[in-house]
Design an enzyme around this catalytic site. Structure first.
Site, PDB file in Angstrom:
ATOM      1  N   SER A 163       0.835  -1.212   0.000  1.00  0.00           N
ATOM      2  CA  SER A 163       0.000   0.000   0.000  1.00  0.00           C
ATOM      3  C   SER A 163       0.865   1.255   0.000  1.00  0.00           C
ATOM      4  O   SER A 163       2.062   1.186   0.318  1.00  0.00           O
ATOM      5  CB  SER A 163      -0.845  -0.006   1.280  1.00  0.00           C
ATOM      6  N   TYR A 199      -3.439  -0.046   9.981  1.00  0.00           N
ATOM      7  CA  TYR A 199      -3.271  -0.443   8.573  1.00  0.00           C
ATOM      8  C   TYR A 199      -1.847  -0.118   8.117  1.00  0.00           C
ATOM      9  O   TYR A 199      -1.181  -0.950   7.491  1.00  0.00           O
ATOM     10  CB  TYR A 199      -4.302   0.308   7.734  1.00  0.00           C
TER      11      TYR A 199
HETATM   12  P1  NAP Z   1     -11.952  -4.870  -0.602  1.00  0.00           P
HETATM   13  O1  NAP Z   1     -12.750  -4.377  -1.743  1.00  0.00           O
HETATM   14  O2  NAP Z   1     -12.315  -4.482   0.796  1.00  0.00           O
HETATM   15  O3  NAP Z   1     -11.831  -6.488  -0.688  1.00  0.00           O
HETATM   16  C1  NAP Z   1     -11.106  -7.135   0.319  1.00  0.00           C
HETATM   17  C2  NAP Z   1     -11.298  -8.617   0.099  1.00  0.00           C
HETATM   18  O4  NAP Z   1     -10.611  -9.315   1.137  1.00  0.00           O
HETATM   19  C3  NAP Z   1     -12.767  -9.029   0.173  1.00  0.00           C
HETATM   20  O5  NAP Z   1     -13.032 -10.018  -0.801  1.00  0.00           O
HETATM   21  C4  NAP Z   1     -12.865  -9.608   1.573  1.00  0.00           C
HETATM   22  O6  NAP Z   1     -13.858 -10.589   1.692  1.00  0.00           O
HETATM   23  C5  NAP Z   1     -11.507 -10.260   1.711  1.00  0.00           C
HETATM   24  N1  NAP Z   1     -11.172 -10.528   3.118  1.00  0.00           N
HETATM   25  C6  NAP Z   1     -11.126  -9.642   4.135  1.00  0.00           C
HETATM   26  N2  NAP Z   1     -10.793 -10.267   5.269  1.00  0.00           N
HETATM   27  C7  NAP Z   1     -10.633 -11.590   4.973  1.00  0.00           C
HETATM   28  C8  NAP Z   1     -10.283 -12.745   5.724  1.00  0.00           C
HETATM   29  N3  NAP Z   1     -10.029 -12.684   7.037  1.00  0.00           N
HETATM   30  N4  NAP Z   1     -10.218 -13.934   5.079  1.00  0.00           N
HETATM   31  C9  NAP Z   1     -10.488 -14.022   3.753  1.00  0.00           C
HETATM   32  N5  NAP Z   1     -10.816 -12.956   2.968  1.00  0.00           N
HETATM   33  C10 NAP Z   1     -10.877 -11.759   3.595  1.00  0.00           C
HETATM   34  O7  NAP Z   1     -10.441  -4.423  -0.786  1.00  0.00           O
HETATM   35  P2  NAP Z   1      -9.627  -3.972  -2.080  1.00  0.00           P
HETATM   36  O8  NAP Z   1      -9.711  -2.504  -2.221  1.00  0.00           O
HETATM   37  O9  NAP Z   1      -9.958  -4.879  -3.233  1.00  0.00           O
HETATM   38  O10 NAP Z   1      -8.162  -4.303  -1.539  1.00  0.00           O
HETATM   39  C11 NAP Z   1      -7.573  -5.575  -1.721  1.00  0.00           C
HETATM   40  C12 NAP Z   1      -6.180  -5.469  -1.132  1.00  0.00           C
HETATM   41  O11 NAP Z   1      -5.523  -4.323  -1.693  1.00  0.00           O
HETATM   42  C13 NAP Z   1      -6.179  -5.236   0.377  1.00  0.00           C
HETATM   43  O12 NAP Z   1      -5.063  -5.909   0.941  1.00  0.00           O
HETATM   44  C14 NAP Z   1      -5.980  -3.721   0.505  1.00  0.00           C
HETATM   45  O13 NAP Z   1      -5.378  -3.371   1.735  1.00  0.00           O
HETATM   46  C15 NAP Z   1      -5.064  -3.463  -0.639  1.00  0.00           C
HETATM   47  N6  NAP Z   1      -5.037  -2.085  -1.143  1.00  0.00           N
HETATM   48  C16 NAP Z   1      -6.178  -1.477  -1.563  1.00  0.00           C
HETATM   49  C17 NAP Z   1      -6.075  -0.181  -2.103  1.00  0.00           C
HETATM   50  C18 NAP Z   1      -7.267   0.581  -2.599  1.00  0.00           C
HETATM   51  O14 NAP Z   1      -7.112   1.799  -2.822  1.00  0.00           O
HETATM   52  N7  NAP Z   1      -8.417  -0.041  -2.775  1.00  0.00           N
HETATM   53  C19 NAP Z   1      -4.839   0.435  -2.205  1.00  0.00           C
HETATM   54  C20 NAP Z   1      -3.711  -0.228  -1.719  1.00  0.00           C
HETATM   55  C21 NAP Z   1      -3.824  -1.497  -1.202  1.00  0.00           C
HETATM   56  P3  NAP Z   1     -15.305 -10.200   2.298  1.00  0.00           P
HETATM   57  O15 NAP Z   1     -16.083  -9.628   1.196  1.00  0.00           O
HETATM   58  O16 NAP Z   1     -15.835 -11.528   2.773  1.00  0.00           O
HETATM   59  O17 NAP Z   1     -15.091  -9.227   3.434  1.00  0.00           O
HETATM   60  C1  GCO Z   2      -6.944   5.193   3.167  1.00  0.00           C
HETATM   61  C2  GCO Z   2      -7.071   4.268   1.985  1.00  0.00           C
HETATM   62  C3  GCO Z   2      -5.699   3.737   1.624  1.00  0.00           C
HETATM   63  C4  GCO Z   2      -5.802   2.799   0.448  1.00  0.00           C
HETATM   64  C5  GCO Z   2      -4.481   2.255   0.082  1.00  0.00           C
HETATM   65  C6  GCO Z   2      -3.558   3.327  -0.399  1.00  0.00           C
HETATM   66  O1  GCO Z   2      -7.850   5.191   4.013  1.00  0.00           O
HETATM   67  O2  GCO Z   2      -5.942   5.916   3.205  1.00  0.00           O
HETATM   68  O3  GCO Z   2      -7.950   3.210   2.264  1.00  0.00           O
HETATM   69  O4  GCO Z   2      -5.158   3.082   2.713  1.00  0.00           O
HETATM   70  O5  GCO Z   2      -6.622   1.729   0.768  1.00  0.00           O
HETATM   71  O6  GCO Z   2      -3.921   1.466   1.070  1.00  0.00           O
HETATM   72  O7  GCO Z   2      -2.431   2.676  -0.963  1.00  0.00           O
END
Ligand code: NAP
Ligand code: GCO
Ligand code: CA
Length: 267
Positions: free
Chosen positions: A148, A161
């Site tokens: 992230s 986080y």
């Molecule tokens: P999201 O839409 O919240 O999806 C998260 C997924 O993880 C969901 O399918 C959720 O399942 C699953 N999950 C959560 N806890 C779990 C557990 N204990 N066991 C199994 N599955 C679990 O998140 P996203 O935005 O796609 O993010 C995916 C990854 O990218 C995360 O690691 C997040 O931190 C990272 N990330 C996101 C962003 C962003 O801007 N979106 C940026 C940087 C990094 P449920 O539906 O059952 O809860």
């Molecule tokens: C926040 C956002 C970020 C993104 C991502 C950025 O609240 O700042 O959720 O944490 O999810 O991790 O890279």
């Protein structure tokens, strides 16, 4: 290099993407399938797995879904054993499943802090520990940890986080260090701000129809002047899952539109 070979091919590879029912995980799995990989994913509930299978089917992808909470070590070991029996040895693991709790640190309970670290850091340890023995037997493998911006930067309300994602960056480097000798490459992808359910609260339109203040803030902090889409992560993920990155190890590839390079647009 044999110039006729597609070094980005994933033909014959089995890829497990955790939490890949929707969001970033689904997009990464979809891109792997387009390069010939067999897709395996998990969710904590039967309903979630069913929803995922339907979503993959809609994309003409035959996926294998398993019910598993990535924080449950016994459950993870059973799932990996079942996958190895029913599908095959896992060649590619993407530790994608993750949560965030946006709470000012001094108002956050230790239980909430622990839950975020459990999913975002302890679970990638548990998952990687479970699949590495098979990779060693198989002559190598790829582990991709979804890090992230918070692996590098802090901000208000995301202490747990950021601590977890900072730790995940170092776990990535340590797995690379310890298992590189077995032809296992462990790298991270550091997405910028991506439009998914996880960031939906940061993009909600205001009552007067204006953009959320945080939405405007991110646009000003991103040279690309836009939020990322999950599709923006597909090429980098294919690169790190394929032969093309066999000598890339312990690297966090930031896919952020330039956020980390930029002081931000003058207001
Ligand atoms: P999201 O839409 O919240 O999806 C998260 C997924 O993880 C969901 O399918 C959720 O399942 C699953 N999950 C959560 N806890 C779990 C557990 N204990 N066991 C199994 N599955 C679990 O998140 P996203 O935005 O796609 O993010 C995916 C990854 O990218 C995360 O690691 C997040 O931190 C990272 N990330 C996101 C962003 C962003 O801007 N979106 C940026 C940087 C990094 P449920 O539906 O059952 O809860
Ligand atoms: C926040 C956002 C970020 C993104 C991502 C950025 O609240 O700042 O959720 O944490 O999810 O991790 O890279
Ligand atoms: Ca194989």
């Amino acid at each position: 290099m044999n110039h006729t070979e597609d070094i980005f091919s994933l033909e014959g590879k089995i890829a497990l993407v955790t939490g890949a029912v929707y969001g970033i995980g689904f997009a990464i799995a979809e891109s792997f399938a387009s390069k010939g990989a067999t897709i395996v994913f998990n969710d904590r509930t039967e309903e979630g797995v069913a929803r995922g299978l339907a979503a993959y089917k809609e994309k003409n992808i035959t996926a294998y879904g398993y019910v598993c909470d990535v924080t449950d070590e016994d459950g993870v070991l059973n799932m990996v054993k079942q996958i190895e029996e029913e599908v095959g040895i896992i060649d590619i693991l993407v530790n994608n499943a993750g949560i965030i709790k946006r709470i000012p640190m001094i108002e956050m309970s230790a239980a909430d802090f622990r839950q975020v670290v459990d999913v975002d850091l302890n679970a990638p340890f548990i998952m990687s520990k479970a699949v590495i023995p098979g990779m060693i037997k198989n002559g190598g493998g790829k582990i991709i940890n979804i890090c992230s911006m918070m692996s590098e930067l802090g901000r208000e309300t995301v202490s747990a986080y950021a601590a977890a994602k900072g730790g995940l960056k170092m776990l990535t480097k340590n797995i690379a260090s310890e298992y590189g000798q077995y032809n296992i490459q462990c790298n991270g992808i550091g997405p910028g701000y991506i439009a998914t359910p996880q960031t939906a609260p940061l993009r909600e339109l205001q009552e007067d129809g204006s953009r959320h203040p945080f939405d405007q803030f991110i646009i000003a902090k991103t040279p690309a002047e836009r939020w990322g889409e999950t599709e923006d992560l597909q090429g980098p993920a294919i690169f790190l899952a394929s032969k093309a990155s066999d000598f890339v190890n312990g690297h966090i590839l930031y896919v952020d539109g330039g956020i980390l390079a930029y002081i931000g647009k003058q207001p």
